[in-house]
Design a protein around this motif. Sequence first.
Motif, PDB file in Angstrom:
ATOM      1  N   UNK A 255     112.254  -9.917 104.889  1.00 29.55           N
ATOM      2  CA  UNK A 255     112.776  -9.283 106.015  1.00 29.55           C
ATOM      3  C   UNK A 255     112.262 -10.041 107.202  1.00 29.55           C
ATOM      4  N   UNK A 256     113.024  -9.273 108.150  1.00 27.02           N
ATOM      5  CA  UNK A 256     113.140  -9.763 109.715  1.00 27.02           C
ATOM      6  C   UNK A 256     111.453 -10.276 110.022  1.00 27.02           C
ATOM      7  N   UNK A 257     110.613  -9.373 109.817  1.00 27.15           N
ATOM      8  CA  UNK A 257     109.182  -9.572 110.184  1.00 27.15           C
ATOM      9  C   UNK A 257     108.677 -10.846 109.606  1.00 27.15           C
ATOM     10  N   UNK A 258     109.271 -11.519 108.420  1.00 30.20           N
ATOM     11  CA  UNK A 258     108.822 -12.653 107.653  1.00 30.20           C
ATOM     12  C   UNK A 258     109.138 -13.939 108.686  1.00 30.20           C
ATOM     13  N   UNK A 259     109.823 -13.645 109.829  1.00 28.79           N
ATOM     14  CA  UNK A 259     110.419 -14.948 110.899  1.00 28.79           C
ATOM     15  C   UNK A 259     110.771 -16.072 110.019  1.00 28.79           C
ATOM     16  N   UNK A 260     110.109 -17.144 110.094  1.00 29.99           N
ATOM     17  CA  UNK A 260     110.479 -18.538 109.922  1.00 29.99           C
ATOM     18  C   UNK A 260     110.522 -18.895 108.429  1.00 29.99           C
ATOM     19  N   UNK A 261     109.877 -17.824 107.616  1.00 29.38           N
ATOM     20  CA  UNK A 261     109.924 -17.932 106.227  1.00 29.38           C
ATOM     21  C   UNK A 261     111.610 -17.807 105.683  1.00 29.38           C
ATOM     22  N   UNK A 262     112.396 -16.975 106.605  1.00 32.76           N
ATOM     23  CA  UNK A 262     113.665 -16.782 106.408  1.00 32.76           C
ATOM     24  C   UNK A 262     114.574 -17.993 106.439  1.00 32.76           C
ATOM     25  N   UNK A 263     113.857 -18.985 106.874  1.00 38.37           N
ATOM     26  CA  UNK A 263     114.733 -20.224 107.114  1.00 38.37           C
ATOM     27  C   UNK A 263     114.703 -21.176 105.943  1.00 38.37           C
TER      28      UNK A 263
END
Length: 370
Positions: A255-263
């Motif tokens: 989810x969006x709050x996981x920030x850089x993890x999404x990359x």
Amino acid sequence: MRLNPNIPWKTRGNGAISIEVKDGDSKIIKKKVEGLVNKYAKFEDKKTNPGFVILDNQPSSNIYEKCVKGIVTLKETEKLLNSLGAIYEGYKNKRGLIGATASIAWSPKNDKTYELIAYREENKWGTKRKVNIESVKKMNDIFSSTFDNFDYENNHNRLTPSSPCPVLYGIRGENIDDLIKASSVLLSEKIQSRMIFETNQGTDDHLQRKNISEIKPYQSVITKGTVVSNPHTIEGGHVIFTIMDSTGKIDCAAYEPTKQFRNIIRKLIIGDKLEVYGGVRKEPLTINLEKINIKYLKKQEKKVENPVCPKCNKHMKSKGTGQGYKCKKCGIKSNKPIVKNINRNINTGFYEVPVCARRHLSKPLKRMKP
Ligand SMILES: [Zn+2]
């Protein structure tokens, strides 16, 4: 101790504290606790639903296990408390009783951490907290046995809560002596008192290993699978992909709050094999990722040239999309173009969400023994 983080009807703090006392008179203890709850509980907050429990003996740790991993109803808790002869009191929707009971049942035999909590002077409650950021970073650098102090990637100080509660900061760590020293490095407003708690934070106690078909809403799970749909970003910046094992398929989300993890998640492709760790959302059934362990990365190839004819040493011609190649001169056919491996820019191993998005119960990678 913290309770199952995926329960939608959890109380505000989703945590409970237990204290062991000797030679007390239960009735006097009850009076004192009632006095404290009535004085300090923020009853006006919808999610504040306190409860306290007084027991002569510690109940089975299974009760704790169920409260941190699964769903426990108020009804079954009250039934249990009555059968144990407990003295108890629930306020408002009374769900605080569930955590209070679990907290007494917890015996930290497998894993535990500590948290030093520093309290504010009462006249400061609700005002802006003064904790020097540079001193937090310095403390973080010196004491490697502490964790989740500061999120350098997102410039977020994780020590201080954001609610108007009496807590100035909490330092999480492995070692009591280090926590006391770490606290003395911090520059902050005057501290009224400090207390060190034994906790289940940072232990992954909420997680249970499951095959995909066994996964149920509100659990927190570890499951293995192969990526069967490439990650895609949906409205709000959430990144979703699907994994499959021999029992079924399930969506995973960063989810969006996981920030850089999404990359990291965006780099996964169909065929990658991984183990995912996270809480299960009901509608639609999705694993909210806390961390992943990539076991295998599929080779990704890119066509660079048409194949070369082994006889004529000339490039063959394409016969059209998906129909292979043919040498114009001698007629030899091939369906294997010249390819090169694409650098995946990602490695096997563990990846976790940044400190700012960490669940209280999630075990940080720095605590994971290889
Ligand atoms: Zn040829």
